[in-house]
Design a protein around this motif. Sequence first.
Motif, PDB file in Angstrom:
ATOM      1  N   HIS A  17     -27.126   0.531  29.885  1.00  0.00           N
ATOM      2  CA  HIS A  17     -27.890  -0.250  30.706  1.00  0.00           C
ATOM      3  C   HIS A  17     -28.667   0.226  31.859  1.00  0.00           C
ATOM      4  O   HIS A  17     -28.176   0.721  32.935  1.00  0.00           O
ATOM      5  N   HIS A  19     -32.614   0.646  33.775  1.00  0.00           N
ATOM      6  CA  HIS A  19     -34.035  -0.225  33.918  1.00  0.00           C
ATOM      7  C   HIS A  19     -35.093   1.103  34.478  1.00  0.00           C
ATOM      8  O   HIS A  19     -34.545   2.103  34.857  1.00  0.00           O
ATOM      9  N   HIS A  49     -35.936  -5.470  31.931  1.00  0.00           N
ATOM     10  CA  HIS A  49     -35.926  -6.985  31.792  1.00  0.00           C
ATOM     11  C   HIS A  49     -37.033  -7.719  30.902  1.00  0.00           C
ATOM     12  O   HIS A  49     -38.345  -7.387  31.110  1.00  0.00           O
ATOM     13  N   GLU A  74     -32.861  -6.336  28.868  1.00  0.00           N
ATOM     14  CA  GLU A  74     -31.815  -7.261  29.348  1.00  0.00           C
ATOM     15  C   GLU A  74     -32.793  -8.475  29.613  1.00  0.00           C
ATOM     16  O   GLU A  74     -33.875  -8.501  30.036  1.00  0.00           O
ATOM     17  N   ASP A 260     -26.354  -0.142  34.820  1.00  0.00           N
ATOM     18  CA  ASP A 260     -27.462  -1.075  35.361  1.00  0.00           C
ATOM     19  C   ASP A 260     -28.281   0.042  36.465  1.00  0.00           C
ATOM     20  O   ASP A 260     -28.440  -0.465  37.619  1.00  0.00           O
ATOM     21  N   HIS A 262     -31.294   1.625  38.448  1.00  0.00           N
ATOM     22  CA  HIS A 262     -32.787   1.095  38.825  1.00  0.00           C
ATOM     23  C   HIS A 262     -33.421   2.446  39.468  1.00  0.00           C
ATOM     24  O   HIS A 262     -34.147   1.996  40.352  1.00  0.00           O
TER      25      HIS A 262
END
Length: 304
Positions: A17, A19, A49, A74, A260, A262
Amino acid sequence: MTYDDFAGRPRTGWDMHCHTVFSDGTETPEELIRQAKAMQLLGVAITDHDTTSGWVPARRAAQSLGLPLLRGTEITAEFDRTSVHMLAYQYDPNSPHIARMFARTRDGRVRRAKIMVERLSEDFPITWDDVLDQVKEGSRTTIGRPHIADALVAAGIYATRSEAFQGAVSGGSEYYVPTPSPTALEVVEAIREAGGVSVVAHPADTGRNRVLLSDEQIRALVDEGLDGLEVWHRGNAPEQRLRLLALAQRYGLLTTGGSDWHGKGKPNLLGENVADPETVARIIERGAISPILPPAPEEALSAK
Ligand code: AMP
Ligand code: FE
Ligand code: FE
Ligand code: ZN
């Protein structure tokens, strides 16, 4: 032994996961791959996303730097007013249903962000152009609240993106506007049609939702063809992880994990949560497209 060890959290594996600048991450796909390689992760999945824009640069970097890569997204969704994020892996990006869904959601995101900026501009010195200044890849980047947060930081209103998320861009603020989203059931269906593997992202993150998905709602997603649950994520509290593990056992679901990440946009550290290589092998078996596995796939897919 910690609670986490007891529940079987994998130590080494794949960060599923992540980004990049193609949505609300601060780093390029190349930088994601470089950092993952340097920290000896077995592999990563790119999951921006509502887009596949980062897939090509991620593949090029994975091939040139020699790191295994899965391609994913996602996907923004909702289930009876609960906001749900669905991770989709290894699907055909040209499948019409999923491609249409992304286009619709990205349009909705822009419209929603513009309304938020309009509302914010009554109290803060920011314009839509200030938000666009924070967007790194133009129309190829999926716009979100983080870009508005970054514009407020650039304007000197907040010190960090996270601080803005505690304030004016938070879900509870007077400026907040939700993103028009497909239902989670439709998303599972679209992922299935595209030959992909579907996983509920951070299903028990109380920071995102006061009301979490219920067992019955998860059961409904399973009936639609859901493949897995993202158990290993910082947003899921320990007792919730046990609940998710029990549901996964009951319905034969895969259990994945991811940071996740970022980049500099969030405190989450690359590799802080991972999926074990056996689970990743199941995802690859089920998926419609080939994984990028340079140069020694057996290394990436077997436990050390
Ligand atoms: P949106 O999807 O536009 O509603 O914005 C929510 C997104 O902001 C989620 O995907 C979060 O992961 C992301 N986000 C990025 N940086 C932060 C941060 N520092 N604090 C909270 N959320 C963040
Ligand atoms: Fe995000
Ligand atoms: Fe999410
Ligand atoms: Zn995410």
